[in-house]
Design an enzyme around this catalytic site. Structure first.
Site, PDB file in Angstrom:
ATOM      1  N   GLU A   1       0.921  -1.195  -0.146  1.00 46.84           N
ATOM      2  CA  GLU A   1      -0.016   0.074   0.098  1.00 46.84           C
ATOM      3  C   GLU A   1       0.838   1.181   0.037  1.00 46.84           C
ATOM      4  O   GLU A   1       2.162   1.271  -0.237  1.00 46.84           O
ATOM      5  CB  GLU A   1      -0.871   0.057   1.258  1.00 46.84           C
ATOM      6  CG  GLU A   1      -1.928  -1.509   1.096  1.00 46.84           C
ATOM      7  CD  GLU A   1      -2.706  -1.305   2.294  1.00 46.84           C
ATOM      8  OE1 GLU A   1      -3.040  -0.279   3.143  1.00 46.84           O
ATOM      9  OE2 GLU A   1      -3.378  -2.236   2.610  1.00 46.84           O
ATOM     10  N   GLY A   2       0.241   2.462   0.052  1.00 49.16           N
ATOM     11  CA  GLY A   2       0.965   3.622   0.373  1.00 49.16           C
ATOM     12  C   GLY A   2       2.018   3.697  -0.872  1.00 49.16           C
ATOM     13  O   GLY A   2       1.592   3.934  -1.898  1.00 49.16           O
TER      14      GLY A   2
END
Length: 362
Positions: free
Chosen positions: A148-149
């Site tokens: 993610e991110g």
């Protein structure tokens, strides 16, 4: 084949006992993340206490020693955080019991706090070695990628998802191929990207037109690993509105969102501004993810609306006016949730609502 681990006294020792060959995961699987390395408001759930309804259990999370090291560590929740945490011996024994019952137990890498950027071949090799060591130590069935991110992104000019050039993409693909080759057909590989990294690629890909260079950045990874991928369960939560193949925006929380987002994965779609089309996946590789409860994430969907979405996707019924571009998916692999812990906290609504539905499918 993986080596089983046994515990002698207080020491964890690997012994040369080959694991038994494993069968495919359940045809229509209930998939959940188990908070194995941390505590939060939902509480800790011991592996032995995970109900039999869960077919694939993703241990959350393996995280890197630094963003670019590639060195992944899986640290079980300490007793100071999780007073009811089991011993290593009990944890291992419970995994073996689950596997004997036909369940799959995977290590999930990443999560919201586990940024992993394989910017170099050294990081790639460290990732392979460290993840393989975790899988070997606990005798796990495979790997879940929950990057993610800012873990994945596309460099300027990297516009062909079929032939990516960005190091974090190229090195991840290489690492996953190496891990898969080590265990062959028994290795379970799943991915849990957010819609931003997959379906948003229909409108925006990478940083073209001044956009975010992370949009659609899972597409080259999914495409390269499509022959090895067991299940892609996109997170249909924590998402903004996303344009579907009907060129309408769909908003999370209802049947419509799950139908439109999942149809994109099945049908495939043109990748924005590239002139190329991402081919759809087989239906047995497709699932979607949901929060188990309102406290688990934005986008909670009531069970009746989830079943409406599944009626449409699997049977072609109750589609609410949406026309499936990819056709029905009778082999639909299953539903994923964040998380088993949150579901327990809310008295097993997700499990008790959806396991019977999945079990009723042919």
């Amino acid at each position: 084949m993986r080596w089983l681990a046994v515990v002698l006294g207080l020491l964890l020792t690997s012994v040369a006992v080959p694991a038994q060959a494993t069968a495919e995961p359940a045809k229509h699987a209930l998939i959940g993340y188990l908070h194995a390395s941390f505590a939060n408001g939902s509480g800790y759930v011991r592996m032995a206490d995970v109900p039999a309804e869960w077919d694939i259990i993703n241990l959350a999370f393996g995280e890197p020693t630094s963003v670019t090291s590639g060195d992944i560590r899986f640290n079980r929740c300490p007793a100071s955080e999780c007073p009811n945490v089991e011993s290593d011996a009990e944890f291992l024994a419970a995994i073996r019991t689950k596997q004997a019952e036909g369940k799959k137990v995977l290590i999930s890498i990443g999560g919201a706090n586990g940024q992993v950027q394989l910017t170099s071949t050294a990081a790639r090799d460290a990732f392979v070695n460290s993840v393989s060591a975790i899988i070997d130590r606990y005798g796990l069935d495979g790997l879940d990628i929950d990057f993610e991110g800012h873990s994945l992104y596309l460099d300027a000019g990297d516009t062909d998802f079929r032939n990516p050039t960005t190091p974090v993409i190229v090195n991840l693909i290489s690492a996953l191929r190496t891990l898969k080759a080590k265990d062959g057909s028994d290795f379970v590989l799943s991915m849990a990207p957010e819609t931003f990294f997959v379906q948003v690629g229909y409108q925006f890909y990478g940083g073209s037109n001044g956009g975010d260079n992370r949009t659609g950045s899972y597409l080259p990874v999914i495409h390269a690993l499509r022959d090895s991928l067991t299940v892609l369960h996109v997170q249909d939560y924590n998402s903004g509105p996303v344009m579907g193949l009907d060129n309408q925006y769909h908003t999370m929380g209802g049947a419509d969102f799950h139908i439109a987002m999942t149809d994109m994965v099945k049908a495939g779609f043109p990748v924005a501004n590239t002139g190329q089309t991402f081919p759809g996946l087989r239906d047995d590789q497709i699932g979607f993810g949901l929060p188990a409860a309102v406290s688990a994430g934005n986008g909670y969907t009531a069970p009746a609306a989830v079943h409406q979405a599944l009626d449409c996707l699997v049977k072609g019924q109750n589609c609410g006016g949406y026309s499936l571009r990819g056709g029905t998916s009778p082999g639909f692999r299953g539903l994923m949730t964040w998380s088993i812990n949150w579901d327990r906290y809310y008295n097993w609504e997700f499990q008790d609502s959806h396991a019977p539905y999945l079990d009723s499918l042919p």
